[in-house]
Design an enzyme around this catalytic site. Sequence first.
Site, mmCIF file in Angstrom:
data_model
loop_
_atom_site.group_PDB
_atom_site.id
_atom_site.type_symbol
_atom_site.label_atom_id
_atom_site.label_comp_id
_atom_site.label_asym_id
_atom_site.label_seq_id
_atom_site.Cartn_x
_atom_site.Cartn_y
_atom_site.Cartn_z
ATOM 1 N N ALA A 164 0.690 -1.038 0.007
ATOM 2 C CA ALA A 164 -0.178 -0.120 0.024
ATOM 3 C C ALA A 164 0.786 1.194 0.053
ATOM 4 C CB ALA A 164 -0.817 0.201 1.231
ATOM 5 N N GLY A 165 0.191 2.211 -0.579
ATOM 6 C CA GLY A 165 1.055 3.684 -0.632
ATOM 7 C C GLY A 165 1.342 4.146 -1.769
ATOM 8 N N ASP A 174 -0.340 3.604 -4.801
ATOM 9 C CA ASP A 174 -1.510 3.639 -5.495
ATOM 10 C C ASP A 174 -2.785 4.007 -4.504
ATOM 11 O OD1 ASP A 174 -3.812 4.359 -6.977
ATOM 12 O OD2 ASP A 174 -3.583 2.561 -8.123
ATOM 13 N N ASN A 226 9.106 9.669 4.232
ATOM 14 C CA ASN A 226 7.718 10.196 3.858
ATOM 15 C C ASN A 226 7.069 10.600 5.270
ATOM 16 O OD1 ASN A 226 5.085 9.106 3.905
ATOM 17 N ND2 ASN A 226 6.255 7.243 3.739
ATOM 18 N N MET A 230 3.569 11.623 4.261
ATOM 19 C CA MET A 230 2.364 11.890 3.629
ATOM 20 C C MET A 230 1.200 12.294 4.616
ATOM 21 S SD MET A 230 3.733 11.872 0.517
ATOM 22 C CE MET A 230 2.582 11.871 -0.633
ATOM 23 N N GLY A 231 0.863 11.480 5.559
ATOM 24 C CA GLY A 231 -0.452 11.836 6.194
ATOM 25 C C GLY A 231 -1.734 11.271 5.770
ATOM 26 N N PHE A 232 -1.621 9.977 5.078
ATOM 27 C CA PHE A 232 -2.790 9.441 4.302
ATOM 28 C C PHE A 232 -3.451 10.630 3.544
ATOM 29 C CE2 PHE A 232 -3.959 6.439 8.209
ATOM 30 C CZ PHE A 232 -2.586 5.618 7.900
ATOM 31 N N SER A 244 0.873 3.561 10.578
ATOM 32 C CA SER A 244 1.564 4.870 10.071
ATOM 33 C C SER A 244 1.853 5.758 11.206
ATOM 34 C CB SER A 244 0.610 5.558 9.256
ATOM 35 O OG SER A 244 1.156 6.899 8.850
ATOM 36 N N ASN A 304 2.632 8.975 10.582
ATOM 37 C CA ASN A 304 2.255 10.367 10.212
ATOM 38 C C ASN A 304 0.890 10.608 10.408
ATOM 39 O OD1 ASN A 304 5.041 10.378 8.926
ATOM 40 N ND2 ASN A 304 4.316 8.988 7.263
ATOM 41 N N THR A 305 0.293 9.811 11.055
ATOM 42 C CA THR A 305 -1.127 10.294 11.659
ATOM 43 C C THR A 305 -0.986 10.289 13.202
ATOM 44 O OG1 THR A 305 -2.331 9.442 9.741
ATOM 45 C CG2 THR A 305 -3.582 9.964 11.690
ATOM 46 N N LYS A 334 -1.813 -4.501 9.721
ATOM 47 C CA LYS A 334 -0.442 -3.961 9.468
ATOM 48 C C LYS A 334 0.242 -3.314 10.663
ATOM 49 C CE LYS A 334 2.398 -1.763 5.554
ATOM 50 N NZ LYS A 334 2.263 -1.133 4.426
ATOM 51 N N ASN A 352 5.436 -1.645 8.523
ATOM 52 C CA ASN A 352 5.126 -0.281 8.050
ATOM 53 C C ASN A 352 6.593 0.331 8.176
ATOM 54 O OD1 ASN A 352 4.078 2.082 7.152
ATOM 55 N ND2 ASN A 352 2.177 1.773 8.063
ATOM 56 N N TYR A 364 7.521 -1.834 -2.508
ATOM 57 C CA TYR A 364 7.547 -0.533 -2.558
ATOM 58 C C TYR A 364 8.581 0.312 -2.834
ATOM 59 C CZ TYR A 364 5.328 4.309 -2.326
ATOM 60 O OH TYR A 364 4.748 5.517 -2.585
ATOM 61 N N THR A 365 9.586 0.667 -1.855
ATOM 62 C CA THR A 365 10.527 1.448 -2.009
ATOM 63 C C THR A 365 11.686 0.845 -2.883
ATOM 64 O OG1 THR A 365 10.255 2.549 0.247
ATOM 65 C CG2 THR A 365 12.402 2.635 -0.615
#
Length: 346
Positions: free
Chosen positions: A65-66, A68, A114, A116-118, A182, A184-185, A224, A253, A325-326
Site C-alpha cells: 500500500a501507498g 496507489d 515520507n 504523507m499523512g494518508f 503509520s 504520520n497520523t 499492518k 510499516n 514499494y521503496t
Amino acid sequence: MFDKFLYALTRPLLFALDAETAHNVTLPALKRAAGLGLLRAINKPKADPRTVMGIVFPNPVGLAAGLDKEGAYLDALAELGFGSLEVGTVTPRAQGGNPKPRIFRLPQAHAIINRMGFNNGGVDALVANVRASKFYQDREGVLGLNIGKNADTPIERAAEDYVHCLQKVYPYASYVTVNISSPNTKNLRQLQGASALDALLLQLKGAQARLAEQHQRYVPLALKIAPDIDAEQVKNIAAALMRHKIDAVIASNTTLSRGGVEGLPHATQEGGLSGAPVLELSNQVIRQLKAELGQALPIIGVGGIMSGQDARAKFDAGAQLVQLYTGLIYTGPALVRECADALACP
C-alpha cells in the site's frame, strides 16, 4: 532484461525531480504506457500460486500500500507482474495529508522518508476507481484494500472510521488491511496498545461477520503493524491476533528509527523511513511474530526488499508472502520478477 535497461535510463530523469513530483509523473505515464500495450514487454514472473488467507495468489510478490492510494492505476500496475495489489491507505473522508515537501530520497542508503499523512480522495473515490478498473471487473487478480482513519478523528473514535471504511470496501476487496501503524497520523500507533487493539479488533470482527452474512462472502482481515515495537509488544499483538481470529499480519510499516542513515542529507526530516535500512528491523519483528504465532495465521513481509535475496530473507524469517514499494523506486519493475524467482517453489 528490457524493463531493467529501460528503468536504468529513466531513473536519472525521475530522480532529477522532487520525489512527490516524480511520483505524480510516473503513475500517469505508466497508465498511458499500459494503454498503448508497452508494458507487455516486461519480463513477468512465471505462475507460482500460493494459497494464503484462503486466497490463491498467482505469485508471492505483491505491491505494498501507498503507491496507489486511491486505486486509480490498478490496470497499469497489474501489468508489472505482481501476485497481488494493495492500494490505499484510504480514509472515510478525503484529506490533503501533511504539508509539502513530505517525501525525501536518501539515495546513498536506498531509502525514503515520507510524512504523507494518508492523503487520499476518500473511500467513495477509491471504490469508484476500483469498480471502473478492468482488474476488478475481470476478477483475475488479488486486490487488497488498506483502510485508516481521518487525521481529525479523535483516537477514541478511530474504530468508527475503520468500520465505516470496511463496510464501503468489503464488496470489492480480496482482503482488507487495517493500517494502525503509520507514523504520520497523530496518535495512530496508540492503537497497537493492548486495550486499544482489543477494542478495535472486536469491533472490526463484528463488522466482518455481519458483512460476510450480508454479502455471502468472507473477506479476510489483515493487520499492518510497525517495526518500532519490542518483544513484549509483539507478544501482546500476536496474542490479540489469535484471540480475535484475524486472518493475517503485515510486518511492517515504516520506522521512526534513523539507524543506517545517520548524517545523510534529509536524515533528520520527520516521517517514516522505508527502504534498505528497514530490512532487518522488519525481519526481526517477523521472526518474533513467527515464534509467537506458529501456524496460527500467515505473515506478509514488507520493508527493505531491494533484491531477490532480501525477499528470501523475509521468507526465512517466517513470511508467506512479500510486498514491495521503496525497492521499486530504486530498482524498477524488474525487482518483481527477481523476487518471484528467488521465492519460487523448488
